[in-house]
Design a protein around this motif. Sequence first.
Motif, mmCIF file in Angstrom:
data_model
loop_
_atom_site.group_PDB
_atom_site.id
_atom_site.type_symbol
_atom_site.label_atom_id
_atom_site.label_comp_id
_atom_site.label_asym_id
_atom_site.label_seq_id
_atom_site.Cartn_x
_atom_site.Cartn_y
_atom_site.Cartn_z
ATOM 1 N N MET A 16 94.937 -11.649 -63.306
ATOM 2 C CA MET A 16 94.611 -11.490 -61.945
ATOM 3 C C MET A 16 93.804 -10.426 -62.228
ATOM 4 S SD MET A 16 98.259 -10.662 -59.342
ATOM 5 C CE MET A 16 98.897 -12.613 -60.191
ATOM 6 N N LEU A 17 94.389 -9.046 -62.469
ATOM 7 C CA LEU A 17 93.469 -8.086 -62.817
ATOM 8 C C LEU A 17 92.112 -8.242 -62.373
ATOM 9 C CD1 LEU A 17 93.488 -4.886 -62.284
ATOM 10 C CD2 LEU A 17 93.485 -4.807 -64.918
ATOM 11 N N ASP A 18 91.176 -8.756 -63.190
ATOM 12 C CA ASP A 18 90.021 -9.437 -63.863
ATOM 13 C C ASP A 18 88.779 -10.076 -62.513
ATOM 14 O OD1 ASP A 18 89.585 -8.523 -66.446
ATOM 15 O OD2 ASP A 18 89.931 -10.481 -67.430
ATOM 16 N N GLU A 19 90.161 -11.163 -62.035
ATOM 17 C CA GLU A 19 90.024 -11.571 -60.425
ATOM 18 C C GLU A 19 89.746 -9.944 -59.511
ATOM 19 O OE1 GLU A 19 92.961 -14.799 -59.519
ATOM 20 O OE2 GLU A 19 92.236 -15.360 -60.997
ATOM 21 N N THR A 114 98.249 2.392 -57.860
ATOM 22 C CA THR A 114 98.813 0.353 -56.553
ATOM 23 C C THR A 114 100.081 -0.120 -57.874
ATOM 24 O OG1 THR A 114 98.034 -0.601 -55.473
ATOM 25 C CG2 THR A 114 96.746 -0.966 -58.047
ATOM 26 N N VAL A 115 100.364 -1.028 -57.169
ATOM 27 C CA VAL A 115 101.646 -1.779 -58.038
ATOM 28 C C VAL A 115 100.833 -2.971 -59.449
ATOM 29 C CG1 VAL A 115 103.175 -3.792 -57.814
ATOM 30 C CG2 VAL A 115 103.057 -1.995 -55.616
ATOM 31 N N HIS A 116 101.325 -2.629 -60.528
ATOM 32 C CA HIS A 116 100.667 -3.060 -61.343
ATOM 33 C C HIS A 116 100.866 -4.929 -60.913
ATOM 34 C CE1 HIS A 116 100.646 -5.367 -65.614
ATOM 35 N NE2 HIS A 116 100.955 -3.730 -65.627
ATOM 36 N N PRO A 117 99.810 -5.169 -61.719
ATOM 37 C CA PRO A 117 99.628 -6.645 -61.364
ATOM 38 C C PRO A 117 100.863 -7.939 -61.891
ATOM 39 C CG PRO A 117 97.779 -6.144 -61.653
ATOM 40 C CD PRO A 117 98.695 -5.296 -61.594
#
Length: 188
Positions: A16-19, A114-117
């Motif tokens: 998700m972070l990569d996206e 920010t909020v952790h994915p």
Amino acid sequence: WEDKEGKPFVGQSGRMLDEMLAYAGSSRSEVYTTNVYKYRPPNNDLARIDEVLNEQERAESIELVWREIESINPNVILCLGAVALRVVTGLRGLNNLRGSLLRSTNLNKKVIATVHPANLLPGSKGMYPYSARAYIQLDINKAVRESHTSDLILPHRELLIARNSLDFLRFLRRFDPKELAGRYRDWE
């Protein structure tokens, strides 16, 4: 660190972070990722880190993070989650501070939290609604923009207090479209 891979963000939250980085115009190859603690607590619950690390080990882990940050000398630090925010800035209150341009405690670096994915994943402790992905994305976009320069320019804020209704009316008149039009005409 993900137990099998020995590096952070290789699971679902990593994808998700990569996206999100890609959408912001960056990639994992352009950023350095690490964790505050290199050991996974039971159920991946950072509130239980003291079951894995004693106080000295936690302090050493935080010191290691600061050495990592100092060695790569980033233009901006993106803190994913409340623990990272507290360690890097000394501040608490992720929901109130996320997306703000902040300053790190040790190295005078720009920080955006920010909020952790992982908090978007079903079944996670403290799960956020999936709609939170929108503002997490905006925070990551901001971090990527801020990464283009090391200049730390914090926004100027001015607090005005209306002590009575007349003060409030005077404040509103400052932004009356007719008044503004007259002021701009005078500047020409």
